[in-house]
Design a protein around this motif. Structure first.
Motif: not given
Length: 428
Positions: A64-69
């Motif tokens: 999964k993409s996780n730009q927040n992290k």
């Protein structure tokens, strides 16, 4: 005395002391109810785990993409996010990969006639059905030629079909997604996705609309506002919406050839993506099998604790039976002496008191079963846990209750049978 007489004498004795009988069986009642509730919760959790595995696929790894992290890490990023190029690299390097299904998701207003609702749109490829064990109830899923020709076709979930079309056929009907019209070519079968498994990357499959990935990548504008997870953003100007790079996707589901290679494959995928993303932590690699196994382990611990509580309740119930029966023997010592004087044998006295313990256990077990059924309904309603009562749990709880009662009642019965008749007649 025969067994029938012993049974009815025991029943009459218990009936003449209703309050004492009720208090004696209280421990058995709560013990049985606890066993029923504990086993029903355990079975519900087991069934839920099986459904989760079925929903997500037994051999799948979810990326999964996780730009927040990535943003939280504070480190400068040269990564463009999760893209189709990542899928190509994983397929090329990892020999255990059977198939890869990309997904790009967003929420859009869906219109049919006068009805408008914001729904989740999933852009994907034709292999989606095999990856997620999705079956088509009506029509068909889109094929490779639909992706190549950028066809405005879609497949809807059963909840959407029911809400928009009621009892009509949805096939070949036109719905508007955002600013584009799509023709419905299929309706998926219902999946039980009520379980809260968002951490596994699963979703409510019944209320989604599937369109070709090429269409969502090249025709539909996905902005940060209608986007579930991050992507690579660029700006037209300070006031404009953030538009996601068309190469980006939200999720990759990697299907492994054999489940014995899942852990090894997950580690290899992390290394591949770390290298391609310049060690930027803008993705999550999720192994559903590991999370479900951990959940099952936690559930087993919970079941052991619940079982211990139920066991203690039954133990207390058994001790209660023993205490009350020992007190009863003292009260009925003279009665025992009279029975022995008129011809009752030790076996008759033993049988009489054992039957009393048996009746208390049976009545306590039946009442406990009823309360157990009610308790599981309350747990399902208010705690929102799935509970499943199986014939096995009912039989086990009842047998344990009866065994506890008879086991703890044996000592007082034996003690009553061994009383000296002469001493018993003299007892005041």
């Amino acid at each position: 005395m025969n067994h029938k007489e012993s049974f009815f004498i025991g029943l009459l004795e218990l009936k003449s002391n209703k309050l004492k009988t009720a208090l004696t069986m209280l421990g058995i009642v709560f013990g049985v109810a606890s066993v029923i509730a504990m086993l029903s919760i355990g079975e519900g959790a087991r069934q839920e785990s099986l459904e989760q595995i079925e929903l997500l696929g037994t051999n799948n790894i979810i990326i999964k993409s996780n730009q927040n992290k990535s943003a939280q890490s504070g480190a400068p990023s040269f990564s463009t996010g999760l893209t189709l190029d990542d899928a190509k690299s994983i397929r090329k390097i990892n020999p255990y990969v059977d198939d890869i299904t990309p997904q790009k998701e967003g929420f859009f207003n869906v219109t049919y006639k006068a009805k408008v609702k914001k729904l989740k749109i999933v852009g994907t490829t034709s292999n989606y059905t095999s990856t997620f064990n999705t079956k088509i109830k009506e029509g068909k899923f889109f094929k490779e030629h639909h992706l190549k020709s950028f066809s405005n076709v879609c497949v809807i979930g059963p909840d959407i079909k029911r809400e928009f079309f009621k009892f009509e056929s949805a096939l070949n009907k036109q719905i508007k997604i955002g600013d584009f019209w799509f023709r419905i070519i299929g309706v998926t079968e219902s999946k039980n996705s009520a379980a809260n498994i968002k951490q596994l990357g699963a979703q409510n499959f019944n209320s989604e609309i599937y369109i070709p990935l090429s269409v969502i990548n090249n025709k539909i504008e996905i902005t940060e506002n209608n986007q579930n997870s991050g992507g690579f953003f660029f700006f037209r100007d300070e006031k404009s919406a953030n538009i996601i790079d068309r190469r980006n996707i939200n999720k990759l589901t990697v299907k492994i050839k054999d489940d014995k290679y899942i852990v090894e494959s997950a580690a290899l995928i992390k290394r591949i993506l770390n290298r391609k993303h310049f060690n930027t932590p803008d993705f999550d690699v999720i192994v559903p099998e590991e999370i479900i196994a951990q959940k099952q382990k936690t559930q087993r611990i919970f079941n052991i604790v619940m079982g211990a509580i139920a066991g203690i309740s039954l133990l207390v119930g058994g001790i209660g039976i023993m205490n009350i029966m020992l007190a009863t023997i003292l009260e009925r010592t003279r009665e025992i002496g009279i029975r022995r004087a008129v011809g009752a044998t030790k076996k008759d006295i033993l049988a009489q008191f054992l039957y009393e313990a048996l009746i208390i256990s049976i009545l306590g077990g039946v009442i406990g079963l009823i309360i157990g059924f009610i308790l599981t309904s309350v747990i399902t309603t208010y705690a929102e846990w799935r509970t499943i009562i199986t014939p096995y749990s009912v039989i086990l709880a009842f047998i344990v209750a009866v065994g506890t009662g008879v086991g703890f009642g044996s000592y007082p019965a034996k003690k009553a049978a061994e009383k000296d008749p002469i001493e018993s007649l003299r007892y005041e």
